[in-house]
Design a protein around this motif. Structure first.
Motif, PDB file in Angstrom:
ATOM      1  N   SER A  28       0.886  -1.468   0.126  1.00  0.00           N
ATOM      2  CA  SER A  28       0.145   0.002  -0.038  1.00  0.00           C
ATOM      3  C   SER A  28       0.948   1.286  -0.029  1.00  0.00           C
ATOM      4  N   GLU A  29       0.205   2.379  -0.355  1.00  0.00           N
ATOM      5  CA  GLU A  29       0.926   3.530  -0.500  1.00  0.00           C
ATOM      6  C   GLU A  29       1.420   4.007   0.970  1.00  0.00           C
ATOM      7  N   ILE A  30       2.453   4.502   1.128  1.00  0.00           N
ATOM      8  CA  ILE A  30       3.068   4.900   2.417  1.00  0.00           C
ATOM      9  C   ILE A  30       2.161   6.010   3.181  1.00  0.00           C
ATOM     10  N   THR A  31       1.697   6.681   2.642  1.00  0.00           N
ATOM     11  CA  THR A  31       0.774   7.677   3.232  1.00  0.00           C
ATOM     12  C   THR A  31      -0.478   6.827   3.911  1.00  0.00           C
ATOM     13  N   TRP A  32      -1.106   5.937   3.265  1.00  0.00           N
ATOM     14  CA  TRP A  32      -1.923   5.167   3.638  1.00  0.00           C
ATOM     15  C   TRP A  32      -1.625   4.256   4.672  1.00  0.00           C
ATOM     16  N   LEU A  33      -0.381   3.808   4.902  1.00  0.00           N
ATOM     17  CA  LEU A  33       0.265   2.858   6.070  1.00  0.00           C
ATOM     18  C   LEU A  33       0.261   3.729   7.209  1.00  0.00           C
ATOM     19  N   LEU A  34       1.058   5.017   6.972  1.00  0.00           N
ATOM     20  CA  LEU A  34       1.141   5.857   8.155  1.00  0.00           C
ATOM     21  C   LEU A  34      -0.112   6.267   8.678  1.00  0.00           C
ATOM     22  N   HIS A  35      -1.088   6.545   7.843  1.00  0.00           N
ATOM     23  CA  HIS A  35      -2.364   6.874   8.481  1.00  0.00           C
ATOM     24  C   HIS A  35      -2.959   5.691   9.291  1.00  0.00           C
ATOM     25  N   ARG A  36      -3.026   4.476   9.004  1.00  0.00           N
ATOM     26  CA  ARG A  36      -3.745   3.383   9.611  1.00  0.00           C
ATOM     27  C   ARG A  36      -2.761   2.972  11.057  1.00  0.00           C
ATOM     28  N   ALA A  37      -1.283   3.201  10.638  1.00  0.00           N
ATOM     29  CA  ALA A  37      -0.503   2.966  12.101  1.00  0.00           C
ATOM     30  C   ALA A  37      -0.972   3.939  12.880  1.00  0.00           C
ATOM     31  N   ALA A  38      -1.177   5.250  12.509  1.00  0.00           N
ATOM     32  CA  ALA A  38      -1.488   6.290  13.586  1.00  0.00           C
ATOM     33  C   ALA A  38      -2.763   6.312  14.258  1.00  0.00           C
ATOM     34  N   GLN A  39      -3.620   5.507  13.288  1.00  0.00           N
ATOM     35  CA  GLN A  39      -5.160   5.527  13.737  1.00  0.00           C
ATOM     36  C   GLN A  39      -4.818   4.313  15.003  1.00  0.00           C
ATOM     37  N   ARG A  40      -4.186   3.226  14.523  1.00  0.00           N
ATOM     38  CA  ARG A  40      -3.910   2.166  15.603  1.00  0.00           C
ATOM     39  C   ARG A  40      -3.193   2.602  16.912  1.00  0.00           C
ATOM     40  N   MET A  41      -2.384   3.340  16.736  1.00  0.00           N
ATOM     41  CA  MET A  41      -1.446   3.775  17.823  1.00  0.00           C
ATOM     42  C   MET A  41      -2.466   4.780  18.743  1.00  0.00           C
ATOM     43  N   ARG A  42      -3.049   5.376  18.122  1.00  0.00           N
ATOM     44  CA  ARG A  42      -3.981   6.546  18.603  1.00  0.00           C
ATOM     45  C   ARG A  42      -5.205   5.868  19.459  1.00  0.00           C
ATOM     46  N   SER A  43      -5.576   4.787  18.957  1.00  0.00           N
ATOM     47  CA  SER A  43      -6.600   4.221  19.542  1.00  0.00           C
ATOM     48  C   SER A  43      -5.944   3.268  20.994  1.00  0.00           C
ATOM     49  N   ALA A  44      -4.870   2.907  20.603  1.00  0.00           N
ATOM     50  CA  ALA A  44      -4.337   1.815  21.681  1.00  0.00           C
ATOM     51  C   ALA A  44      -3.875   3.143  22.791  1.00  0.00           C
ATOM     52  N   THR A  45      -3.355   4.047  22.629  1.00  0.00           N
ATOM     53  CA  THR A  45      -2.837   4.956  23.670  1.00  0.00           C
ATOM     54  C   THR A  45      -3.887   5.874  24.189  1.00  0.00           C
ATOM     55  N   GLY A  46      -4.907   5.985  23.427  1.00  0.00           N
ATOM     56  CA  GLY A  46      -6.088   6.842  23.936  1.00  0.00           C
ATOM     57  C   GLY A  46      -6.957   5.722  25.100  1.00  0.00           C
ATOM     58  N   GLU A  47      -6.975   4.735  24.765  1.00  0.00           N
ATOM     59  CA  GLU A  47      -7.425   3.794  25.647  1.00  0.00           C
ATOM     60  C   GLU A  47      -6.693   3.845  27.100  1.00  0.00           C
ATOM     61  N   GLN A  48      -5.389   3.827  26.999  1.00  0.00           N
ATOM     62  CA  GLN A  48      -4.838   3.899  28.262  1.00  0.00           C
ATOM     63  C   GLN A  48      -4.888   5.265  28.909  1.00  0.00           C
ATOM     64  N   ALA A  49      -4.928   6.475  28.171  1.00  0.00           N
ATOM     65  CA  ALA A  49      -5.465   7.787  28.784  1.00  0.00           C
ATOM     66  C   ALA A  49      -6.621   7.703  29.320  1.00  0.00           C
ATOM     67  N   GLU A  50      -7.669   7.081  28.927  1.00  0.00           N
ATOM     68  CA  GLU A  50      -9.068   7.285  29.230  1.00  0.00           C
ATOM     69  C   GLU A  50      -9.008   6.056  30.461  1.00  0.00           C
ATOM     70  N   LYS A  51      -8.393   5.162  30.430  1.00  0.00           N
ATOM     71  CA  LYS A  51      -8.416   4.310  31.798  1.00  0.00           C
ATOM     72  C   LYS A  51      -7.781   5.036  33.245  1.00  0.00           C
ATOM     73  N   HIS A  52      -7.005   6.346  32.685  1.00  0.00           N
ATOM     74  CA  HIS A  52      -6.681   7.301  33.816  1.00  0.00           C
ATOM     75  C   HIS A  52      -7.479   8.243  33.928  1.00  0.00           C
ATOM     76  N   GLY A  53      -8.803   8.417  33.342  1.00  0.00           N
ATOM     77  CA  GLY A  53      -9.647   9.536  33.581  1.00  0.00           C
ATOM     78  C   GLY A  53      -9.483  10.978  32.549  1.00  0.00           C
ATOM     79  N   ILE A  54      -8.499  10.733  31.577  1.00  0.00           N
ATOM     80  CA  ILE A  54      -8.358  11.997  30.530  1.00  0.00           C
ATOM     81  C   ILE A  54      -8.421  11.415  28.962  1.00  0.00           C
ATOM     82  N   GLN A  55      -8.700  12.330  28.223  1.00  0.00           N
ATOM     83  CA  GLN A  55      -8.506  11.945  26.938  1.00  0.00           C
ATOM     84  C   GLN A  55      -7.097  11.909  26.322  1.00  0.00           C
ATOM     85  N   LEU A  56      -6.812  11.377  25.136  1.00  0.00           N
ATOM     86  CA  LEU A  56      -5.616  11.421  24.828  1.00  0.00           C
ATOM     87  C   LEU A  56      -5.172  12.842  24.313  1.00  0.00           C
TER      88      LEU A  56
END
Length: 168
Positions: A28-56
């Motif tokens: 796939s295009e690098i832009t698409w891969l970077l976008h999807r990787a960023a979405q994945r990491m944002r989701s995973a780290t966002g969950e961690q922030a929310e477990k501590h009561g704040i938003q990412l």
């Protein structure tokens, strides 16, 4: 009445050649891969922030205040790629929670400088530790040398120019 069998839809332009999947592939295009990787990491780290009561976004603002202290609100907004209204909303919420205080800039009393509080730094450190674990798990199949090369590649792509946009 007989229905005809479904036909395979062509893959989107960003998918691998010959693929019918909507997900990315190694071709796939690098832009698409970077976008999807960023979405994945944002989701995973966002969950961690929310477990501590704040938003990412709260965590990212706290991290910026920790790493680059004494920025004015305008400078912080530019550093994060956030418009004034969005940043003020974030800082208001963080201030109400006791995680940030705003003081007057001694050079210009009309200008405010947000500072992370002790409680804000404690929370930021907890979220950072949880996010480090998520990041380590995501990169677990790579060697340390590969991770360092990846970091340097991302840094080279980002560069040192001001980015007018925001992923927040």
């Amino acid at each position: 009445m007989q229905s005809s069998p479904p036909t395979a839809r062509p893959a989107p332009d960003w998918a691998a050649p010959g693929s019918t999947s909507a997900g990315p592939s190694a071709d796939s295009e690098i832009t698409w891969l970077l976008h999807r990787a960023a979405q994945r990491m944002r989701s995973a780290t966002g969950e961690q922030a929310e477990k501590h009561g704040i938003q990412l976004r709260d965590y990212i603002v706290l991290s910026a205040l920790d790493k680059i202290p004494n920025l004015t609100q305008v400078e912080l907004g530019k550093a994060l790629g956030l418009d004034r209204t969005t940043l003020m909303t974030q800082l208001d919420r963080l201030e109400r929670a006791g995680l940030v205080v705003r003081r007057s800039d001694p050079r210009d009393r009309r200008t405010r400088i947000p500072e992370i509080t002790e409680a804000g730094n404690t929370l930021r450190a907890k979220v950072a530790s949880a996010c480090d674990s998520v990041e380590a798990a995501a990169l677990d199949s790579f060697s340390q040398d590969q991770v360092q090369i990846f970091r340097r590649m991302l840094f080279a792509i980002i560069g040192d120019s001001e980015d007018p946009g925001s992923c927040l």
